[in-house]
Enzyme design. Structure first.
Site, PDB file in Angstrom:
ATOM      1  N   ASP A  50      -2.155  -7.924 -12.903  1.00  0.00           N
ATOM      2  CA  ASP A  50      -3.527  -8.328 -11.912  1.00  0.00           C
ATOM      3  C   ASP A  50      -3.948  -9.224 -12.848  1.00  0.00           C
ATOM      4  OD1 ASP A  50      -5.321  -9.084 -10.748  1.00  0.00           O
ATOM      5  OD2 ASP A  50      -5.509  -7.154  -9.843  1.00  0.00           O
TER       6      ASP A  50
ATOM      7  N   TYR B 223      -8.380  -2.127 -10.191  1.00  0.00           N
ATOM      8  CA  TYR B 223      -9.502  -2.130  -9.446  1.00  0.00           C
ATOM      9  C   TYR B 223      -8.908  -1.560  -8.311  1.00  0.00           C
ATOM     10  CZ  TYR B 223     -10.375  -4.902  -4.950  1.00  0.00           C
ATOM     11  OH  TYR B 223     -10.866  -5.409  -3.937  1.00  0.00           O
TER      12      TYR B 223
ATOM     13  N   LYS C 176      -9.969 -15.174  -4.448  1.00  0.00           N
ATOM     14  CA  LYS C 176     -11.350 -15.511  -5.796  1.00  0.00           C
ATOM     15  C   LYS C 176     -11.655 -15.958  -5.598  1.00  0.00           C
ATOM     16  CE  LYS C 176     -12.195 -11.229  -4.583  1.00  0.00           C
ATOM     17  NZ  LYS C 176     -11.132  -9.575  -5.253  1.00  0.00           N
TER      18      LYS C 176
ATOM     19  N   ARG D  22       7.779 -16.588  11.072  1.00  0.00           N
ATOM     20  CA  ARG D  22       7.100 -14.931   9.996  1.00  0.00           C
ATOM     21  C   ARG D  22       8.441 -15.978   8.523  1.00  0.00           C
ATOM     22  NH1 ARG D  22       9.740 -11.105  12.643  1.00  0.00           N
ATOM     23  NH2 ARG D  22      11.092 -11.111  11.026  1.00  0.00           N
TER      24      ARG D  22
HETATM   25  C1  PLP Z   1     -10.918  -8.259  -5.225  1.00  0.00           C
HETATM   26  C2  PLP Z   1      -9.220  -8.275  -5.636  1.00  0.00           C
HETATM   27  C3  PLP Z   1      -8.101  -7.287  -5.268  1.00  0.00           C
HETATM   28  C4  PLP Z   1      -8.071  -7.818  -4.206  1.00  0.00           C
HETATM   29  O1  PLP Z   1      -7.627  -8.684  -3.336  1.00  0.00           O
HETATM   30  P1  PLP Z   1      -7.898  -8.835  -1.712  1.00  0.00           P
HETATM   31  O2  PLP Z   1      -7.748 -10.414  -0.907  1.00  0.00           O
HETATM   32  O3  PLP Z   1      -9.463  -8.786  -1.241  1.00  0.00           O
HETATM   33  O4  PLP Z   1      -7.743  -7.604  -1.174  1.00  0.00           O
HETATM   34  C5  PLP Z   1      -7.440  -7.104  -6.311  1.00  0.00           C
HETATM   35  N1  PLP Z   1      -7.540  -7.274  -7.210  1.00  0.00           N
HETATM   36  C6  PLP Z   1      -8.758  -8.068  -8.235  1.00  0.00           C
HETATM   37  C7  PLP Z   1      -9.155  -8.177  -9.901  1.00  0.00           C
HETATM   38  C8  PLP Z   1      -9.423  -7.589  -7.471  1.00  0.00           C
HETATM   39  O5  PLP Z   1     -11.285  -8.443  -7.984  1.00  0.00           O
END
Ligand code: PLP
Length: 405
Positions: free
Chosen positions: A195, A122, A220, A68
């Site tokens: 973010d 988001y 992403k 872990r």
């Molecule tokens: C997609 C996204 C997330 C979340 O990511 P996941 O891996 O899909 O949980 C967070 N912030 C932004 C700006 C996003 O586009």
């Protein structure tokens, strides 16, 4: 490879980061392989009881202890992401971007605390505040992404412990005045979380601009191929121990196969982003000149709210942006999107392939209102030839025009 580490340009960092000799070589043998391999593990075997006791009482950071706590495959990715953020102490990895956001917020907030959350965040980030943090007695106030600093100051209470930023904002791409907000937060002893999924540290090293905790949905651009879910939290020396502790307590970890795929993606992040940038700009400028497009919401275009902040603070722009149609409705917008030959219709983004999505920002706002000339379409511009994408969008706008009347 360790010479002048801090002077290296981002592309050089991307090629070298996280490739420690002890993870790519065999003890006692010269040479080694290029990439840290996939180390799969739950149980770690100890030489004797004394060794087991010693391991249990010392730091588990980058040391084999139990599955872990990770293996070199995940540590290598975490180290590489830290190297991309000058000023950062370390990075923890999570099974998704949302898990990373949740852990980061839980690391800096406790019952009775107050959070300032940007109104263009988001949507699942908002849900976490409304449903999870609220039930723990943590109150959230939403603020305008373009608010003057005096009005943000006015929202700060005695119990405000964190300001969450997302820049540019999801769906609508407002670019925040990050250095001014982080300066205010530092003066008030408040943690800042960003973010940073859109720009990544390649276009925006967050800690250099005063951010304490930088969060990526690695799903992403870091992964870049639409086949892995992963998140990361990178933090300053002050806050990283807290992030690591919370992640351990929550039992967060990632699969070595996913970490390995993300490391593979990271090596080409720079060349991919440079290409996404060029194609997206070309398409954004083309859209801005179309009579059926009211506005293009791309941080590098003056029509985007907060463009001047992007120009001052970011070293580039990625492949995701929105545009507002002139008139029309749900049906005419669907006519545009449904017939596209080269754009998939789907959530997420950051892969090599183009996507188109109908978005309705008004649904996700409480501190500000969303007013527009028509419905909004969000585009992820992939690595296809932009001429094909423009021809596809041109035909889409014709379908839109016919249906709108
Ligand atoms: C997609 C996204 C997330 C979340 O990511 P996941 O891996 O899909 O949980 C967070 N912030 C932004 C700006 C996003 O586009």
């Amino acid at each position: 490879m360790t010479k002048d580490r801090d002077d290296r340009k981002p592309l050089t960092r991307l090629a070298q980061a996280g490739r420690k000799p002890e993870w790519t070589g065999m003890p006692g043998q010269p040479g080694g392989i290029v990439n840290p391999p996939v180390w799969r593990a739950s149980t770690i075997l100890y030489d004797d009881v004394a060794h087991l006791r010693r391991a249990a009482s010392s730091s588990t950071h980058e040391r084999l202890f139990y599955g872990r706590k990770g293996t070199p495959t995940a540590w290598s990715l975490a180290d590489a992401l830290t190297e991309m953020e000058p000023g950062a102490e370390g990075t923890m990895l999570f099974p998704s971007g949302v898990a990373a956001i949740a852990c980061a917020l839980l690391s800096v907030l406790k019952p009775g605390d107050h959070l300032l959350m940007v109104d263009s965040a988001y949507d699942p980030t908002r849900n976490f505040c409304q449903q999870m943090l609220k039930s723990y007695g943590i109150e959230t106030t939403y603020y305008d992404p373009l608010a003057e600093i005096a009005s943000i100051r006015g929202l700060i209470h005695e119990n405000t412990r964190a300001i969450f930023l997302e820049s540019p904002g999801s769906l609508t791409f407002e670019v925040q005045d990050i250095p001014t907000i982080t300066a205010l937060a530092k003066e008030q002893g408040i943690a800042t979380l960003l973010d940073n999924t859109w720009a990544t540290p390649y276009f925006f090293p967050a800690m250099v601009h005063g951010i304490d905790i930088s969060i990526l949905a690695c799903t992403k651009y870091i992964v870049g191929h639409s086949d892995v879910m992963l998140g990361s939290v990178t933090a300053t020396p002050d806050l990283f121990p807290k992030i690591r502790q919370t992640a351990y307590l929550l039992g967060q970890m990632v699969s070595p196969d996913d970490a390995w795929l993300a490391s593979r993606g990271l090596r080409t992040l720079g060349v991919r982003l440079n290409h996404h940038q060029e194609s997206a700009l070309q398409i954004a400028h083309w859209l801005a000149a179309q009579p059926d497009v009211a506005r293009v919401l791309h941080p590098a275009l003056p029509s985007c709210p907060g463009h001047e902040h992007w120009q001052r603070d970011f070293s580039g722009s990625s492949g995701l942006f929105s545009f507002v149609l002139k008139g029309g409705d749900e049906k005419s917008r669907a006519a545009l999107i449904d017939g596209l030959a080269h754009f998939g219709i789907g959530y997420s983004w950051g892969g090599f392939e183009s996507l188109a999505l109908p978005v309705d920002p008004a649904r996700y706002r409480t501190a500000t209102s969303w007013q527009a000339e028509g419905p909004v379409v969000r585009l992820q511009i992939g690595l296809e030839d932009p001429a094909d994408l423009i021809a596809d969008l041109d035909a889409g706008l014709l379908r839109f025009r016919k249906m709108r009347g």
